[in-house]
Scaffold this motif. Sequence first.
Motif, PDB file in Angstrom:
ATOM      1  N   ALA A 100       3.768   6.898 -10.353  1.00  0.00           N
ATOM      2  CA  ALA A 100       4.353   6.015 -11.362  1.00  0.00           C
ATOM      3  C   ALA A 100       5.533   5.234 -10.788  1.00  0.00           C
ATOM      4  CB  ALA A 100       4.801   6.838 -12.575  1.00  0.00           C
ATOM      5  N   ILE A 101       6.393   5.911 -10.018  1.00  0.00           N
ATOM      6  CA  ILE A 101       7.550   5.233  -9.410  1.00  0.00           C
ATOM      7  C   ILE A 101       7.082   4.165  -8.420  1.00  0.00           C
ATOM      8  CG2 ILE A 101       9.543   5.570  -7.893  1.00  0.00           C
ATOM      9  CD1 ILE A 101       9.863   8.369  -9.162  1.00  0.00           C
ATOM     10  N   LEU A 102       6.093   4.501  -7.612  1.00  0.00           N
ATOM     11  CA  LEU A 102       5.599   3.559  -6.608  1.00  0.00           C
ATOM     12  C   LEU A 102       4.959   2.332  -7.257  1.00  0.00           C
ATOM     13  CD1 LEU A 102       4.040   6.013  -3.993  1.00  0.00           C
ATOM     14  CD2 LEU A 102       6.114   4.645  -3.729  1.00  0.00           C
ATOM     15  N   MET A 103       4.118   2.562  -8.283  1.00  0.00           N
ATOM     16  CA  MET A 103       3.450   1.434  -8.937  1.00  0.00           C
ATOM     17  C   MET A 103       4.442   0.585  -9.729  1.00  0.00           C
ATOM     18  SD  MET A 103      -0.303   2.833 -10.181  1.00  0.00           S
ATOM     19  CE  MET A 103       0.285   4.263 -11.093  1.00  0.00           C
ATOM     20  N   GLY A 104       5.396   1.244 -10.382  1.00  0.00           N
ATOM     21  CA  GLY A 104       6.357   0.514 -11.192  1.00  0.00           C
ATOM     22  C   GLY A 104       7.290  -0.365 -10.382  1.00  0.00           C
ATOM     23  N   THR A 105       7.503   0.003  -9.115  1.00  0.00           N
ATOM     24  CA  THR A 105       8.429  -0.765  -8.262  1.00  0.00           C
ATOM     25  C   THR A 105       7.696  -1.644  -7.238  1.00  0.00           C
ATOM     26  OG1 THR A 105       8.593   1.095  -6.709  1.00  0.00           O
ATOM     27  CG2 THR A 105      10.234   0.982  -8.472  1.00  0.00           C
TER      28      THR A 105
ATOM     29  N   THR B  76       4.907  -5.328  -2.309  1.00  0.00           N
ATOM     30  CA  THR B  76       3.879  -4.654  -1.519  1.00  0.00           C
ATOM     31  C   THR B  76       2.728  -4.232  -2.420  1.00  0.00           C
ATOM     32  OG1 THR B  76       3.377  -2.681  -0.220  1.00  0.00           O
ATOM     33  CG2 THR B  76       5.280  -2.537  -1.679  1.00  0.00           C
ATOM     34  N   PHE B  77       1.555  -4.806  -2.165  1.00  0.00           N
ATOM     35  CA  PHE B  77       0.369  -4.415  -2.930  1.00  0.00           C
ATOM     36  C   PHE B  77      -0.293  -3.174  -2.344  1.00  0.00           C
ATOM     37  CE2 PHE B  77      -0.866  -7.937  -0.057  1.00  0.00           C
ATOM     38  CZ  PHE B  77      -1.763  -7.271   0.783  1.00  0.00           C
ATOM     39  N   GLU B  78       0.012  -2.876  -1.054  1.00  0.00           N
ATOM     40  CA  GLU B  78      -0.563  -1.673  -0.440  1.00  0.00           C
ATOM     41  C   GLU B  78      -0.129  -0.406  -1.174  1.00  0.00           C
ATOM     42  OE1 GLU B  78      -0.053  -4.782   2.817  1.00  0.00           O
ATOM     43  OE2 GLU B  78       1.166  -3.977   1.171  1.00  0.00           O
ATOM     44  N   VAL B  79       1.093  -0.429  -1.700  1.00  0.00           N
ATOM     45  CA  VAL B  79       1.614   0.725  -2.426  1.00  0.00           C
ATOM     46  C   VAL B  79       0.802   0.987  -3.688  1.00  0.00           C
ATOM     47  CG1 VAL B  79       3.554   1.411  -3.897  1.00  0.00           C
ATOM     48  CG2 VAL B  79       3.966   0.768  -1.537  1.00  0.00           C
ATOM     49  N   ILE B  80       0.315  -0.075  -4.326  1.00  0.00           N
ATOM     50  CA  ILE B  80      -0.504   0.107  -5.525  1.00  0.00           C
ATOM     51  C   ILE B  80      -1.796   0.833  -5.172  1.00  0.00           C
ATOM     52  CG2 ILE B  80      -1.783  -1.075  -7.350  1.00  0.00           C
ATOM     53  CD1 ILE B  80       0.266  -3.294  -7.268  1.00  0.00           C
ATOM     54  N   ILE B  81      -2.433   0.419  -4.078  1.00  0.00           N
ATOM     55  CA  ILE B  81      -3.683   1.064  -3.655  1.00  0.00           C
ATOM     56  C   ILE B  81      -3.429   2.529  -3.299  1.00  0.00           C
ATOM     57  CG2 ILE B  81      -5.539   1.018  -1.940  1.00  0.00           C
ATOM     58  CD1 ILE B  81      -5.116  -2.022  -1.768  1.00  0.00           C
ATOM     59  N   LEU B  82      -2.343   2.793  -2.562  1.00  0.00           N
ATOM     60  CA  LEU B  82      -1.981   4.175  -2.233  1.00  0.00           C
ATOM     61  C   LEU B  82      -1.706   4.977  -3.498  1.00  0.00           C
ATOM     62  CD1 LEU B  82      -1.130   6.401  -0.223  1.00  0.00           C
ATOM     63  CD2 LEU B  82       1.165   5.400  -0.228  1.00  0.00           C
ATOM     64  N   SER B  83      -1.023   4.377  -4.447  1.00  0.00           N
ATOM     65  CA  SER B  83      -0.687   5.074  -5.694  1.00  0.00           C
ATOM     66  C   SER B  83      -1.928   5.403  -6.509  1.00  0.00           C
ATOM     67  CB  SER B  83       0.273   4.225  -6.529  1.00  0.00           C
ATOM     68  OG  SER B  83       1.478   4.004  -5.828  1.00  0.00           O
ATOM     69  N   ARG B  84      -2.940   4.543  -6.428  1.00  0.00           N
ATOM     70  CA  ARG B  84      -4.195   4.840  -7.131  1.00  0.00           C
ATOM     71  C   ARG B  84      -4.871   6.082  -6.555  1.00  0.00           C
ATOM     72  NH1 ARG B  84      -5.824   3.141 -11.918  1.00  0.00           N
ATOM     73  NH2 ARG B  84      -7.957   2.757 -11.241  1.00  0.00           N
ATOM     74  N   VAL B  85      -4.747   6.287  -5.246  1.00  0.00           N
ATOM     75  CA  VAL B  85      -5.265   7.519  -4.643  1.00  0.00           C
ATOM     76  C   VAL B  85      -4.476   8.720  -5.156  1.00  0.00           C
ATOM     77  CG1 VAL B  85      -5.689   8.775  -2.495  1.00  0.00           C
ATOM     78  CG2 VAL B  85      -6.003   6.297  -2.562  1.00  0.00           C
ATOM     79  N   ILE B  86      -3.142   8.581  -5.164  1.00  0.00           N
ATOM     80  CA  ILE B  86      -2.280   9.697  -5.587  1.00  0.00           C
ATOM     81  C   ILE B  86      -2.529  10.060  -7.046  1.00  0.00           C
ATOM     82  CG2 ILE B  86       0.109  10.424  -5.945  1.00  0.00           C
ATOM     83  CD1 ILE B  86       0.877   8.612  -3.587  1.00  0.00           C
ATOM     84  N   VAL B  87      -2.590   9.055  -7.923  1.00  0.00           N
ATOM     85  CA  VAL B  87      -2.816   9.348  -9.332  1.00  0.00           C
ATOM     86  C   VAL B  87      -4.252   9.827  -9.553  1.00  0.00           C
ATOM     87  CG1 VAL B  87      -3.616   7.102 -10.235  1.00  0.00           C
ATOM     88  CG2 VAL B  87      -2.122   8.530 -11.626  1.00  0.00           C
ATOM     89  N   GLY B  88      -5.169   9.438  -8.656  1.00  0.00           N
ATOM     90  CA  GLY B  88      -6.521   9.974  -8.706  1.00  0.00           C
ATOM     91  C   GLY B  88      -6.549  11.459  -8.388  1.00  0.00           C
ATOM     92  N   ILE B  89      -5.787  11.864  -7.363  1.00  0.00           N
ATOM     93  CA  ILE B  89      -5.663  13.293  -7.047  1.00  0.00           C
ATOM     94  C   ILE B  89      -5.120  14.048  -8.259  1.00  0.00           C
ATOM     95  CG2 ILE B  89      -4.393  14.967  -5.632  1.00  0.00           C
ATOM     96  CD1 ILE B  89      -4.518  12.898  -3.350  1.00  0.00           C
ATOM     97  N   TYR B  90      -4.119  13.455  -8.890  1.00  0.00           N
ATOM     98  CA  TYR B  90      -3.552  14.048 -10.110  1.00  0.00           C
ATOM     99  C   TYR B  90      -4.638  14.231 -11.170  1.00  0.00           C
ATOM    100  CZ  TYR B  90      -0.986  14.421 -14.469  1.00  0.00           C
ATOM    101  OH  TYR B  90      -0.527  14.838 -15.693  1.00  0.00           O
ATOM    102  N   ALA B  91      -5.430  13.174 -11.415  1.00  0.00           N
ATOM    103  CA  ALA B  91      -6.460  13.238 -12.445  1.00  0.00           C
ATOM    104  C   ALA B  91      -7.560  14.234 -12.074  1.00  0.00           C
ATOM    105  CB  ALA B  91      -7.064  11.847 -12.669  1.00  0.00           C
ATOM    106  N   GLY B  92      -7.890  14.313 -10.772  1.00  0.00           N
ATOM    107  CA  GLY B  92      -8.904  15.266 -10.345  1.00  0.00           C
ATOM    108  C   GLY B  92      -8.487  16.702 -10.602  1.00  0.00           C
ATOM    109  N   LEU B  93      -7.230  17.011 -10.337  1.00  0.00           N
ATOM    110  CA  LEU B  93      -6.713  18.348 -10.638  1.00  0.00           C
ATOM    111  C   LEU B  93      -6.647  18.582 -12.149  1.00  0.00           C
ATOM    112  CD1 LEU B  93      -3.915  18.691  -7.949  1.00  0.00           C
ATOM    113  CD2 LEU B  93      -5.735  20.360  -8.346  1.00  0.00           C
TER     114      LEU B  93
END
Length: 499
Positions: free
Chosen positions: A101-106, A112-129
Amino acid sequence: MTLLLAAVTLISTFGSSFQYGYNVSVINSPAPYMQAFYNKTYLERTGKPMGSNFQTLLWSLTVSMFPLGGFFGSLMVAPLVNRCGRKGTLLINNLFSIAAAILMGTSEVAKTFEVIILSRVIVGIYAGLASNVVPMYLGEVSPKNLRGAVGVVPQLFITIGILIAQIFGLQSILGNAEGWPLLLGLTGIPSLIQLLILPFFPESPRYLLIQKGNEEQARQALRKLRGWDDVDDEIEEMRQEDRSEKEGGHFSVLNLCTFRGLRWQLISIVVMMMGQQLSGVNAVFYYADRIFLSAGVDDNNVQYVTVSTGAFNVVMTFVAVFIVESLGRRILLLAGFGLCCVFCAVLTLALNLQTTVSWMSYLSIVCVIVYITGHAIGASPIPFVMITEMFLQSSRPAAFMVGGSVHWLCNFTVGLVFLYMEAGLGAYCFLIFCAICLATVVYIFIIVPETKNKTFMEINRIMAKRNKVEIQAEKEELKDFQTVPEGQAEKQVVSNTQL
């Protein structure tokens, strides 16, 4: 239901399941503005505009990294829940969401759009768990007469998350050029609330007794959750599983996939999870906008009609919470997949005839509504309930790893190939989904038992018959279908119903 059990259910589902739904839908509305940000950032860096193919690739990554992260999160389920507990895993998991959330919000401020793509992976891991641990946790803290209803609540909050993302994503609210970073960053708020409140709630009593060996803490947790002191019957059932754990140990995924005594349970969760994701639900929502447009809905109002379908999905899932204990899991699975099957076929007909028969566009809307009903009452919520109920403590974490991995891989696959299917087949792609739903209905009708109002050990015995495993009376409650030496407990059963 006690007040504490209701609070545990609400906090765990709001803090976890809600965000799964929210992040499924959150990037749909602001997509044009996010893509413009990608192009603007690239232009500032390189001095030339981004090529259309490269922009399509970046956006495809933004969308597809979420289910791919979900798959990675599912692979982490068993190690974390066995080491940290169910509640402990949920608390640790919040860190993924808050960081994303912090990465996407900032991201816009940081350019940097790369951070959004990385954050989607991170929040995906969150959702998978979250999609695996929450049903497991709630299934283990609930009494058998409420296990189904409580087990549907995570899916209810997933649909609420989708709806809230659709509402906040309206152009008049946050779905615009200025508001999209805040829209993405809001996902951290439920996690922060859960991180502050969940520590005051009890851990799963089954985890405390069977895996930690602490009967006193398990009793205290049960007394709080049930609201009364006499919990001896449930403790005795847990002791039976505890003895099974000591003799058989925990199942790894490899053990689960090769063990004959859990064969039909494993096949059943794979079939139900594949059916859930390959039944066409994403395609129906993809087609919804154009279906409403063809029925005469104004282009400016389609976003509000889409929100209304999200609201209807919430209502029907809410209904499922109240009917799952009266009708049972099996009936809802058959009815849910059956409705999806029939109305995928009808929708194919309606979409192909709507240019020549005026009222077919209205039939298409009816198909969408009935399809959503079927998915909401059965196909979406019940498979996760069945994973909890069809496995004992020793094999349940591995079963959730398998079921969750299938869920997210199928989700990823549909997202990857659907646009190609739609381009090649048009509306006829729904016939493929129809066939998948039909195959799932046939399998459930033949194989999957009713588990309503049964203890885990009772369901265990039912599946022993399906697996053609007979266990001696003194052993049958002490083993999670654990093989014993030849000539003792396990023997082949010749049956006319053998598959």
